[in-house]
Structure formats: structure tokens, C-alpha cells
Design an enzyme around this catalytic site. Structure first.
Site, PDB file in Angstrom:
ATOM      1  N   ASN A   8     -94.948  26.051 -67.675  1.00 50.93           N
ATOM      2  CA  ASN A   8     -95.483  27.046 -68.603  1.00 50.93           C
ATOM      3  C   ASN A   8     -96.898  26.594 -68.970  1.00 50.93           C
ATOM      4  OD1 ASN A   8     -96.111  28.791 -70.650  1.00 50.93           O
ATOM      5  ND2 ASN A   8     -94.554  28.031 -72.092  1.00 50.93           N
ATOM      6  N   TRP A   9     -97.868  27.263 -68.392  1.00 52.70           N
ATOM      7  CA  TRP A   9     -99.261  26.839 -68.575  1.00 52.70           C
ATOM      8  C   TRP A   9     -99.818  27.227 -69.952  1.00 52.70           C
ATOM      9  CZ3 TRP A   9    -101.941  28.247 -63.209  1.00 52.70           C
ATOM     10  CH2 TRP A   9    -101.399  27.420 -62.211  1.00 52.70           C
ATOM     11  N   LYS A  10     -99.088  28.057 -70.679  1.00 48.05           N
ATOM     12  CA  LYS A  10     -99.543  28.510 -72.014  1.00 48.05           C
ATOM     13  C   LYS A  10    -100.972  29.050 -71.907  1.00 48.05           C
ATOM     14  CE  LYS A  10     -96.218  25.359 -74.008  1.00 48.05           C
ATOM     15  NZ  LYS A  10     -95.796  24.533 -75.125  1.00 48.05           N
ATOM     16  N   HIS A 102     -90.308  32.417 -76.156  1.00 50.10           N
ATOM     17  CA  HIS A 102     -90.799  31.053 -76.390  1.00 50.10           C
ATOM     18  C   HIS A 102     -91.024  30.850 -77.894  1.00 50.10           C
ATOM     19  CE1 HIS A 102     -93.217  27.453 -76.338  1.00 50.10           C
ATOM     20  NE2 HIS A 102     -92.756  27.247 -75.127  1.00 50.10           N
ATOM     21  N   GLU A 104     -93.298  29.518 -79.469  1.00 52.41           N
ATOM     22  CA  GLU A 104     -94.663  29.817 -79.928  1.00 52.41           C
ATOM     23  C   GLU A 104     -94.844  31.321 -80.126  1.00 52.41           C
ATOM     24  OE1 GLU A 104     -96.539  27.623 -76.792  1.00 52.41           O
ATOM     25  OE2 GLU A 104     -95.815  25.763 -77.692  1.00 52.41           O
ATOM     26  N   GLU A 180     -85.251  24.639 -75.726  1.00 52.98           N
ATOM     27  CA  GLU A 180     -86.451  23.890 -76.110  1.00 52.98           C
ATOM     28  C   GLU A 180     -86.435  23.670 -77.628  1.00 52.98           C
ATOM     29  OE1 GLU A 180     -89.860  24.568 -73.081  1.00 52.98           O
ATOM     30  OE2 GLU A 180     -89.918  26.222 -74.511  1.00 52.98           O
ATOM     31  N   GLY A 186     -94.525  19.447 -77.185  1.00 53.67           N
ATOM     32  CA  GLY A 186     -95.873  18.896 -77.345  1.00 53.67           C
ATOM     33  C   GLY A 186     -95.976  17.718 -78.298  1.00 53.67           C
ATOM     34  N   SER A 224     -91.580  18.093 -74.156  1.00 53.97           N
ATOM     35  CA  SER A 224     -92.086  16.748 -73.846  1.00 53.97           C
ATOM     36  C   SER A 224     -91.449  16.127 -72.601  1.00 53.97           C
ATOM     37  CB  SER A 224     -91.938  15.815 -75.062  1.00 53.97           C
ATOM     38  OG  SER A 224     -92.752  16.284 -76.128  1.00 53.97           O
ATOM     39  N   GLY A 245     -94.443  22.035 -70.250  1.00 52.14           N
ATOM     40  CA  GLY A 245     -95.740  22.485 -70.754  1.00 52.14           C
ATOM     41  C   GLY A 245     -96.844  21.566 -70.264  1.00 52.14           C
ATOM     42  N   GLY A 246     -97.249  20.621 -71.108  1.00 56.44           N
ATOM     43  CA  GLY A 246     -98.392  19.752 -70.834  1.00 56.44           C
ATOM     44  C   GLY A 246     -98.389  19.110 -69.454  1.00 56.44           C
TER      45      GLY A 246
HETATM   46  P1  13P Z   1     -94.422  20.415 -73.568  1.00 61.07           P
HETATM   47  O1  13P Z   1     -93.833  20.036 -72.226  1.00 61.07           O
HETATM   48  O2  13P Z   1     -95.905  20.326 -73.603  1.00 61.07           O
HETATM   49  O3  13P Z   1     -93.726  19.712 -74.685  1.00 61.07           O
HETATM   50  O4  13P Z   1     -94.099  22.000 -73.760  1.00 61.07           O
HETATM   51  C1  13P Z   1     -92.830  22.449 -73.539  1.00 61.07           C
HETATM   52  C2  13P Z   1     -92.843  23.931 -73.570  1.00 61.07           C
HETATM   53  O5  13P Z   1     -93.077  24.533 -74.598  1.00 61.07           O
HETATM   54  C3  13P Z   1     -92.600  24.649 -72.310  1.00 61.07           C
HETATM   55  O6  13P Z   1     -92.356  25.995 -72.540  1.00 61.07           O
END
Ligand code: 13P
Length: 266
Positions: A8-10, A102, A104, A180, A186, A224, A245-246
Site C-alpha cells: 500500500n503505497w499510500k 483502511h 487512515e 491492521e 507506521g 510495521s 506500507g513503508g
Molecule cells: P506500515 O507497514 O508502514 O506500518 O503500514 C501498514 C499499512 O497501513 C498498510 O496498509
């Protein structure tokens, strides 16, 4: 069972140039690395809307799928909804899947049960697969409310089946749940593998209780996940992959996670 590792590149990367560089790295690594390395894994990336067409075109013919990060709740096709992209537009741009719910989106856009029910219906009606995200906040975790919160969030799927029973056919291949915990996203903090495993077992049992066709659904862990901890999640039989994510923003770490899950399915 095939594992899924989804990036997920956000709201990243900042430029088309950087998107291209990330794809170059990914495609080079996927084609030069021995395929058996990641053969047990389906890879997928979810860029932002602005990059979705270019990414999908670039990935065509590769083993990596593309997904949107969201779709419009208001219409599955077209309409006066400034700023929105519909399920039909996303599918037309080349995405096979969309992420929905998600944390967010829930936090910054106040996405509700009804909103997510609309989005899920629109996605499935347009033949998009859905990666449905659920998870508790730190306060809910501390209050030991994780399973209660998750049950409330999973009720979107229960209501979908009640309203659109025709969607049950093939749903087990077109719906993935991603657990999640909000507090793990993050932050570098992760639940224990035993905690994730027990929560995934609960999610699988709950989905199966909605309909026999939802037995043994794919449930991913997100929050994470990185190249160092992926193995520990991958070896647990309840954890069918990762939503990353990251660590998905660098080909090297993303593929190291894919390798961990691929090894575990071998
Ligand atoms: P991180 O891997 O950066 O913690 O993000 C997870 C995420 O929100 C994937 O959708």
C-alpha cells in the site's frame, strides 16, 4: 495456500519519476530473481489514483497486480462527485482490486459502516476484488476490545451478503481481509505473532459463520511488517500474507517480505 504480499503505497512516491524508478527496481528484481524465490506469493501494489493507470500499464504481463487504495461510495460508475474515482474508472485504469476501509480512510475521512457497505458493493459489482481493512486503536487494544471492534467492522460483509446474496458466488476469491491494528501502523510496534494468530482465527471463524462459502478466507496482517520480522509472521498458518506500507516503497524490502511468505508456503 498461496500467500499475498500487498504494497500500500499510500500518498507516495511524490513524483512520476520516483514511481517509475520503484517499478523499475521491482520488475528487474522479479524477473532476475529466481522465480521459485517468490513463487508461493501473489504480489500486488496499490499506488495513488494519479499513478494508477501508468502503474497498471507498466505491470501488464508481469506477475504483479495493481490495486486502487479506495473508490467512490456514491456511484459505481459516473456522477457529480467532485474528487471521487469510481469502481468502474478504477477497473478501466487497469486495477484488478481495491483496498477499502483502511484505518487512515476511517480516521481522516470518517468512513462509516454504510459508506463501506456502498464501496464494497460498488467494487464487487464492477468485478474488482476487495482488500478490506479492519483493526483496533491503541485505546481499544488496551481495553481488550479488539475482537468486539473487529466484529463490528466485519458486519459490513455480513450486511453485504444479506443485501446482495448474488455476490456470494466467487466471493472467497475476490475478498481478502487485512487485519491492521491502528497502533501498529507506521510505528514499529507490532503485536505478538500469537496475538495476530488468535485474531486471524477469530476473523476466519466469523466469516465462515456468515456463509459456508466463506470458509478459510485469506486474512493478511498489516502494521510495521518489514524484512526483519516478516519470517515470524509468515510461519504462522493463520497469517496468509501481509499488507505492507513503508517497507513496500523499496523493492528490496518488499521482495524480502515476499520471499519470507513464499518460503513459508513451500
Ligand atoms: P506500515 O507497514 O508502514 O506500518 O503500514 C501498514 C499499512 O497501513 C498498510 O496498509
Amino acid at each position: 495456500m498461496q500467500a499475498w504480499v500487498i504494497g500500500n503505497w499510500k500518498q507516495n512516491p511524490a513524483t512520476s519519476h520516483d514511481v517509475k524508478a520503484l517499478l523499475d527496481d521491482l520488475l528487474t528484481a522479479v524477473s532476475t530473481k529466481e522465480q521459485p524465490d517468490i513463487a508461493g506469493c501473489q504480489l500486488m501494489v496499490a499506488p495513488s489514483f494519479i499513478h494508477l493507470t501508468a502503474v497498471s500499464e507498466r505491470l501488464e504481463g508481469s506477475s504483479i497486480l495493481s490495486a486502487a487504495q479506495d473508490i467512490s461510495a456514491h456511484s459505481a460508475s459516473t456522477g457529480a462527485y467532485t474528487g471521487d474515482c469510481s469502481a468502474q474508472q478504477v477497473a478501466d485504469a487497469g486495477a484488478a482490486w481495491t483496498i477499502l476501509g483502511h484505518s487512515e480512510r476511517r480516521q481522516y475521512h470518517q468512513e462509516s459502516h454504510d459508506c463501506l457497505l456502498n464501496k464494497m458493493t460498488h467494487a464487487l459489482m464492477q468485478n474488482l476484488g476487495v482488500v478490506f481493512c479492519i483493526g483496533e486503536t491503541q485505546a481499544q487494544y488496551d481495553a481488550k476490545k479488539t475482537l468486539v471492534v473487529i466484529d463490528t467492522q466485519l458486519a459490513v460483509i455480513k450486511d453485504l451478503l444479506a443485501q446482495k446474496p448474488e455476490l456470494i458466488a466467487g466471493l472467497s476469491e475476490r475478498l481478502i481481509v487485512a487485519y491492521e491494528p491502528v497502533w501498529a501502523i507506521g510505528t514499529g510496534k507490532v503485536p505478538t505473532v500469537a496475538e495476530v494468530s488468535a485474531t486471524h482465527q477469530h476473523i476466519k471463524q466469523t466469516l465462515a459463520s456468515f456463509n459456508d462459502a466463506l470458509e478459510n478466507m485469506t486474512v493478511l496482517y498489516g502494521g510495521s511488517v518489514n524484512a526483519d520480522n516478516a519470517d515470524s509472521f509468515a510461519v504462522d498458518s493463520m497469517i496468509d500474507g501481509a499488507l505492507v506500507g513503508g517497507a513496500s516503497l523499496k523493492a528490496e524490502s518488499f521482495l524480502a517480505i515476499a520471499q519470507a511468505f513464499s518460503r513459508a508456503t513451500a
